[in-house]
Every structure is written in structure tokens, then in C-alpha cells.
Design an enzyme around this catalytic site. Structure first.
Site, PDB file in Angstrom:
ATOM      1  N   GLU A 179     -41.572  -0.804 -11.044  1.00 53.29           N
ATOM      2  CA  GLU A 179     -41.176   0.227 -10.070  1.00 53.29           C
ATOM      3  C   GLU A 179     -42.350   0.779  -9.264  1.00 53.29           C
ATOM      4  OE1 GLU A 179     -38.793   3.205 -12.057  1.00 53.29           O
ATOM      5  OE2 GLU A 179     -37.057   1.899 -12.072  1.00 53.29           O
ATOM      6  N   GLU A 328     -32.716  -3.267 -14.944  1.00 50.66           N
ATOM      7  CA  GLU A 328     -32.482  -2.152 -15.862  1.00 50.66           C
ATOM      8  C   GLU A 328     -31.174  -1.486 -15.455  1.00 50.66           C
ATOM      9  OE1 GLU A 328     -35.616   0.747 -15.864  1.00 50.66           O
ATOM     10  OE2 GLU A 328     -37.193  -0.736 -16.089  1.00 50.66           O
TER      11      GLU A 328
HETATM   12  C1  GLA Z   1     -37.164   3.402 -14.972  1.00 50.58           C
HETATM   13  C2  GLA Z   1     -38.329   2.732 -15.664  1.00 50.58           C
HETATM   14  C3  GLA Z   1     -38.138   2.579 -17.141  1.00 50.58           C
HETATM   15  C4  GLA Z   1     -37.539   3.814 -17.726  1.00 50.58           C
HETATM   16  C5  GLA Z   1     -36.218   4.105 -17.038  1.00 50.58           C
HETATM   17  C6  GLA Z   1     -35.500   5.309 -17.599  1.00 50.58           C
HETATM   18  O1  GLA Z   1     -36.212   2.533 -14.541  1.00 50.58           O
HETATM   19  O2  GLA Z   1     -38.620   1.478 -15.100  1.00 50.58           O
HETATM   20  O3  GLA Z   1     -39.396   2.317 -17.720  1.00 50.58           O
HETATM   21  O4  GLA Z   1     -38.413   4.887 -17.558  1.00 50.58           O
HETATM   22  O5  GLA Z   1     -36.489   4.384 -15.701  1.00 50.58           O
HETATM   23  O6  GLA Z   1     -34.267   5.511 -16.942  1.00 50.58           O
END
Ligand code: GLA
Ligand code: GLA
Length: 693
Positions: A179, A328
Site C-alpha cells: 500500500e 486483502e
Molecule cells: C491494510 C494493510 C494491512 C492491514 C489492513 C487492516 O490493508 O495492508 O497490513 O493493516 O489494512 O485492515
């Protein structure tokens, strides 16, 4: 067979098999196991647990149908505990243990969380925050993405990992970093930005002229005078900074990507996990070196909004214009919203199928199990702190079973749309820097077109304005405020080749420097349109401020913004007109259209309500020959078409609280039930996967 024999039987067979193999077959290199067409996955952090625990976790994953784990994306201190001292044994074991459970691995490069030794030894790798202070260790994303030393160290760990796992049959891909989001604002970055400007503008005269720096005496006489501005600077400066940020993320990524590519099998993909509508950088710029786009899919409000979530998938699919991964997603709830409500029972499964319907080939839950300490202790997981399943586990296991069942039908299929919505980061930034009406949200503007068009066409692509457009029957640019020369040429060619182009408010107001086009909106498209925007007006949200609009699409009002249009060509037709309001708008055109050869160009200057936008969308689809991908579906039921490899598959999800019945136009194969059907009945959040025969 007695129960003892039943237990022994497979063992006997296995012994026999190995004995025979050992005797006659030559040693074979390990062959990669066949990959599933649709992956269920989870983020797993083996470094947080003793190895003795791993098998129990992997066993539970296997039982849930999980086919890949993403690991190591925050594990730098476990893989390189001291500079140049590497510990990869545990990664070897984690990958090998996963393989025993038929679970593939995506390796994350750990560069979103540099270890304490690194930032202590090389403090220049820590980013300078926008308040001018240096970030520190203890959280994550504390690195400076433009710092050469950080890049050297990041490349080093990525290279070591790639050398070790680039040919591992159980490793299927790579996620670079995690991210991308945090920039650095120190003098070193400012210097890089100035060099970037020099490379792009050549001379200060050129830059001064294109940014109109005579305004407020901003004229630069030396490159070193140019500041970093994120919000309140010259529009040319602001846009250049964002482009620099995007290019710098791209080169940050390429720095790792190159060493991974050089040391890995082609079959291993390289991606990074993006964040939907997040606009910190231009995702088209950053995606172009990747093999696969992926994103982290968390619901915006309490529940899944099929339109917003669907549009975000379509956006991500548009980065590389092919299927993508959900790297995710939430197993029920997150920990970072003001109130972390959970998805309802059934909604997690519905969400997974919505994802696949929009072109996701993988859905991966964050995360498997919470670390026993750390910043995210209360986030949703699949197993609890005690290591046994939490309630949502069973629902995810159902998804796992269904992904396996539907895999053969979905293999080789993707999403093909007749309608494209054009989207650009330049335009969203430009609008947000000078909204003119605080309520003018460029993503909501896109959604006001997306929603009705999706309802009618049942499939939409969201793409950049410079991509090939000839395959689309209808192209809609809701708010392309920044219209570059290249994009304008592409759009003009599209219309001249017979396409129908619909432009929304603010389109073509600005050029590629975020400066005003002197032609007024839609700038370089005004001539083709045979009309233009004479003036724009911000509309307040007091009841007496709304502007009536009526015509081809019925009677309604314009909120937020209203543009007074005029026609200059005799064959430009007025579709909608404003009623009595501020005087300026009274009786003036609000939407105009013109046929150009086999093509057509339309401009809509009003921001209309959903009901009217549905009528407008109906008009757009009908005049362009757009047909519904499936056909009529009951209220609240979504249909997602995927096709390819000679197959046509429709995924249905019922978001209506009531049970709904879908009539199929012909007998289709119900993939999850494994039988032929003419109708399917769906409860709330019910899912069906139908393959046309
Ligand atoms: C983001 C991050 C993860 C985690 C999630 C929690 O997507 O990439 O490492 O912190 O949020 O929702
Ligand atoms: C003030 C300033 C002007 C201009 C206007 C805009 O009056 O003096 O330079 O910025 O506001 O309304």
C-alpha cells in the site's frame, strides 16, 4: 474395512508408491502443482508464531479451501536481523509446509516496514513528514521512497529473496512493498523534484509560461526556487508534484521489480496491493510495469455497497485492463473505522462472489490470525487468539469449496464491457484542488453515471482516457476536467470512427498543465460538439437554490453545479433545458448532442438525480446500441458476466432482503449445484454461478 485398516490403507499405498518410484524412476525436479483458476487466500505471518504451530494453521487453512498465503510483507527484521545477516530458513520451512497442504505462496517484499537497525544506521532513509519532522521507527511506512540508500537496501533484500525463491515451484508471485502511500518532503526530495521539472519542461521560460507564473510574481529564475506544494500552490506546480510522486513510486517499485524479474521464473507474477480510489499517486503510471493489478478491498461504510465496491473493482481491472486480484479483504470487520461494525452473516460470501464477478481471480482475507500484540489486535481474522476458528471461518470455508467447484467454469474467463467510463487522476486532483463547490466530489460524479449505466449494461469498464476505445459502443467521461492533447485526440478519433462519446460537467476545462483551455469547456472537443459551456455555476444545497431542468429525460433539478450551454452548429440538438432559477440559466441548454458521421458527441451540463440519470443512461445506451450483458434481473439482484475460452458465465448475487427468482433466457448449468436450471431462486446474499450451454 475395519477402521484400523482404513487408516492404514492410504499409508500402505503411499509406502508402496515411493518404493516403486525409488526403484525405477529417475529423480525428477519438483513440478509445480496445477494452480486453481480462482484463488482463495489469506495473509499469514508465520514469523509471529513458533514453527510448531504452523502445521495446525495450515491444516485449518487447507480445510477452508485456502490455496495461497501471502507472507513476509512485514518480515524484514526476521529475514535480515542485522545488516547483511540473513535468516531465510524459516521462510523455506513456511513455503515447504504450505506446499504440503497444497497452499501456494505469494511473497511480499518487506520494504513497507524497515527494521530498527536500518533506520538507526541510515537515518536519511526515514521520511520527512509534511510537518517538516522526521518520521521514526515503531510504526510502518516510515521510509523515504526517494532516498537512494533506502532503495539500495530495499533492492538488496528483494534480490536476496528472489535469488532464493525465484524458482521455487510453490511460490507463484510477488507483492512489492505494501500500500504505497507516504511521501517525503525534505530538501533532498525537493531537489529531485526540481530535476524532474527540468527534464519535463526543459527551460524555465517554458515552465513559467505554461504555469502562468506572472500571476502573483511566481516567476522562477532558478530551478532551486521551486517549492513542493500539495494543496494551495500554482495548479501547474500541484499537478507536477503529483506526477513526480507517481513517477517516483514507479521507480521505487521498478528498483525492486527489476531484481525480482532478473532472478525469477516468468510464471511468477509481480504485483503491488493498491487501495481502490486512493489518489495519492497515478495508478495508471505505477501499474504499467506490473504483471497483475491487485487491491485491498474494505467496505467504505457499514455494509457492502455493490455499486461502489463494484466500481472500485472495475477501476482496478482498468489499470492493466485484465483480471486482477483482491489481495486483502475483511473477514467481517476491520479495526480502523470509527465504529468497526461487521458484515452480516452471508455478506462475506456475497462479497467474495461480487469480487470474482467483476474480474477478481483471487480473494484473500486479511488476516489469518492476530498477532498477540501489535497495533491491530482487534481486527477481524479467521481464527481467534486461541488458534481455533471464529464464526466467519465456516463462511469462508464455503467460499473455498465454491471457488474450487466453479474454477473450471471460470478458468480463462474475464469481463468484457460495451461501455467505458473514463477516469483520470489528473482530473480528480484538479477538481479537488479547486472544487468551487465543496460538495463537488469527483468520485461521486463518476458514480452518478456508473450506477445507472451498470444497471442497464450490467458491465462497465473504467479506464484511462488514452486507452484504445474502438471496442466500446459508448464512452462516458463524467468529469475529465484535465483533458490532455493526447486524450483529446483519442476521443475525437473515437467519435469520428463511429463511437458515442458522452461528456459530463467540467470536462475539457483544463489542459495538461492544469491551466485553462482558452476555448472553454469542453476545450479541444468544443468544435466537434458544435457547442460549449458559456458559464458554470456552483449551486448551494438550500431548497431554493436548486435549478429545474427538463427535456428528453423528464423533469428534474440540477444540484451542486450547473453549466449554461450554447450551440454553435446548426445540427447540435438541445436535449435538456434549465427552468427559471438564477436568471442566467433560465431557458438555457443543459444537455446537447450532435451526430458526427456515424458517431455522436453529447455534453451534459447538469448534475441530475438518480431517477433522471437512469433515463439519461437509457437514452445513452439506446442511441449507442448497448445491450444488457444478461437481460432483466429482479430488483436487488446483481448479475456479473465473465466470458472467454468459449464459455459464458453469469454470477448472480441477491442484495435484496427478500428471496428473488431469476428467470434464465435458456437452460443453463448451475455450477455450484451441478445441475441444469431454467430459473434460480436466491435468498438474501444468495449466490449462483450459471454457465450458458
Ligand atoms: C491494510 C494493510 C494491512 C492491514 C489492513 C487492516 O490493508 O495492508 O497490513 O493493516 O489494512 O485492515
Ligand atoms: C482579494 C485579493 C485579490 C483576489 C480576490 C479574489 O480581494 O486582493 O487578489 O485574490 O481576493 O476574490
Amino acid at each position: 474395512m475395519t477402521s484400523l485398516l482404513r487408516k492404514l490403507f492410504p499409508l500402505t499405498l503411499a509406502v508402496l508408491f515411493f518404493a516403486v518410484q525409488g526403484a525405477s524412476a529417475p529423480a525428477q525436479p519438483p513440478q509445480p502443482e496445477a494452480q486453481p483458476p480462482i484463488y482463495l487466500g489469506t495473509a499469514w505471518y508465520p514469523e509471529q508464531w513458533p514453527e510448531s504451530r504452523w502445521d495446525a494453521d495450515l491444516d485449518l487453512m487447507q480445510k477452508a479451501g485456502i490455496r495461497f498465503v501471502r507472507i513476509t510483507e512485514f518480515a524484514w527484521s526476521s529475514m535480515e536481523p542485522e545488516e547483511g545477516v540473513y535468516k531465510f530458513d524459516w521462510v523455506d520451512h513456511a513455503i515447504a509446509d504450505a506446499a504440503k497442504h497444497h497452499i501456494f505462496v505469494v511473497l511480499g517484499t518487506p520494504t513497507a516496514a524497515p527494521p530498527a537497525w536500518l533506520t538507526q544506521k541510515y537515518p536519511e532513509t526515514l521520511r520527512i513528514k509534511d510537518n517538516g519532522r522526521r518520521d521514526e521507527h515503531g510504526n510502518r511506512q516510515q521510509f523515504n521512497w526517494a532516498n537512494p540508500k533506502y532503495r539500495e537496501l530495499a533492492r538488496g533484500i528483494a534480490e536476496k529473496m528472489a535469488q532464493r525463491y525465484g524458482h521455487n515451484p510453490n511460490v507463484i508471485g510477488w507483492q512489492i512493498d505494501n500500500e504505497y502511500a507516504a511521501e517525503s518532503y525534505g530538501p533532498d526530495v525537493q531537489k529531485q523534484f526540481q530535476d524532474w521539472l527540468k527534464a519535463h519542461y526543459g527551460t524555465l521560460d517554458n515552465l513559467n509560461q505554461r504555469w502562468a507564473t506572472a500571476y502573483w510574481s511566481q516567476t522562477y529564475t532558478d530551478w532551486s526556487q521551486i517549492p513542493i506544494e500539495e494543496k494551495y500552490g500554482n495548479p501547474g506546480l500541484l499537478l507536477s508534484w503529483k506526477r513526480f510522486v507517481s513517477d517516483t513510486w514507479r521507480s521505487y517499485q521498478k528498483n525492486q521489480l527489476d531484481v525480482i524479474r532478473a532472478n525469477s521464473d516468468k510464471r511468477q507474477f509481480i504485483t503491488t496491493n493498491m487501495m481502490g480510489w486512493f489518489d495519492g499517486y497515478d495508478h495508471y503510471t505505477v501499474s504499467q510495469d506490473l504483471d497483475l493489478a491487485s487491491w485491498d478491498d474494505y467496505v467504505r461504510r457499514d455494509h457492502l455497497d455493490p455499486y461502489i465496491n463494484g466500481a472500485t473493482h472495475d477501476l482496478t481491472r482498468g489499470f492493466l485492463r485484465k483480471n486482477f486480484w483482491v489481495m486483502e479483504t475483511q473477514p467481517g470487520f476491520v479495526n480502523w473505522r470509527p465504529v468497526n461494525t461487521t458484515l452480516d452473516k452471508g455478506e462475506v460470501r456475497a462479497m467474495a462472489w461480487l469480487d470474482v464477478g467483476h474480474g477478481a481471480d483471487a480473494v484473500s482475507y486479511w488476516q489469518w490470525r492476530s498477532a498477540l500484540n501489535g497495533q491491530e489486535e482487534l481486527h477481524g481474522t479467521l481464527v481467534g487468539a486461541d488458534g481455533t476458528p471464529v464464526p466467519v471461518y465456516n463462511e469462508v470455508a464455503q467460499v473455498g469449496k465454491e471457488f474450487a467447484e466453479a474454477g473450471p467454469a471460470l478458468a480463462g474467463t474475464s469481463v468484457h464491457s460495451q461501455v467505458a467510463i473514463l477516469h483520470s487522476y489528473d482530473s480528480r486532483w484538479a477538481i479537488n484542488w479547486q472544487r468551487h463547490n465543496k460538495n463537488f466530489d469527483p468520485v461521486e460524479q463518476i458514480m452518478s453515471y456508473y450506477k445507472p449505466l451498470r444497471e442497464l449494461a450490467q458491465s462497465i469498464d473504467i479506464v484511462a482516457p488514452t486507452v484504445p476505445l474502438s471496442s466500446y459502443k459508448l464512452v462516458v467521461a463524467p468529469g475529465l476536467e484535465v483533458l490532455t492533447d493526447e486524450a483529446a485526440k483519442n476521443l475525437i478519433a473515437y467519435v469520428k470512427n463511429g463511437g458515442h462519446l458522452v461528456l459530463g460537467q467540467r470536462t475539457g476545462m483544463k489542459n495538461g498543465d492544469n491551466g485553462l483551455w482558452p476555448e472553454r469547456e469542453p476545450g479541444p472537443l468544443a468544435e466537434l460538439l458544435g457547442g460549449r459551456v458559456d458559464q458554470f455555476y456552483a449551486i448551494d444545497d438550500k431548497p431554493e437554490d436548486v435549478v429545474p431542468v427538463s427535456g428528453t429525460w423528464g423533469n428534474t433539478t440540477s444540484k451542486i453545479w450547473a453549466e449554461q450551454l450554447s450551440t454553435s452548429a446548426s445540427d447540435t440538438k438541445v436535449l435538456m433545458r434549465y427552468g427559471k432559477s438564477n436568471g442566467w440559466l433560465d431557458g438555457q441548454p443543459a444537455a446537447i448532442t450532435r451526430k458526427v458521421g456515424r458517431g455522436q458527441i453529447t455534453y451534459i451540463g447538469a448534475w441530475m438525480d438518480d431517477a433522471t440519470m437512469l433515463k439519461a443512461a437509457k437514452w445513452m445506451t439506446e442511441t449507442s446500441g448497448v445491450t444488457a450483458a444478461f437481460g432483466p434481473v429482479p430488483d436487488g439482484v446483481d448479475v456479473y458476466p465473465r466470458e472467454g475460452d468459449g464459455k459464458k458465465v453469469f454470477i448472480f448475487v441477491n442484495f435484496n432482503k427478500e428471496r428473488q427468482t431469476v428467470k434464465l433466457p435458456s437452460t443453463m448449468h448451475d455450477v455450484l449445484e451441478d445441475k441444469d436450471e431454467n430459473t434460480v431462486s436466491l435468498e438474501h446474499y444468495g449466490v449462483a454461478v450459471l454457465q450458458a450451454k
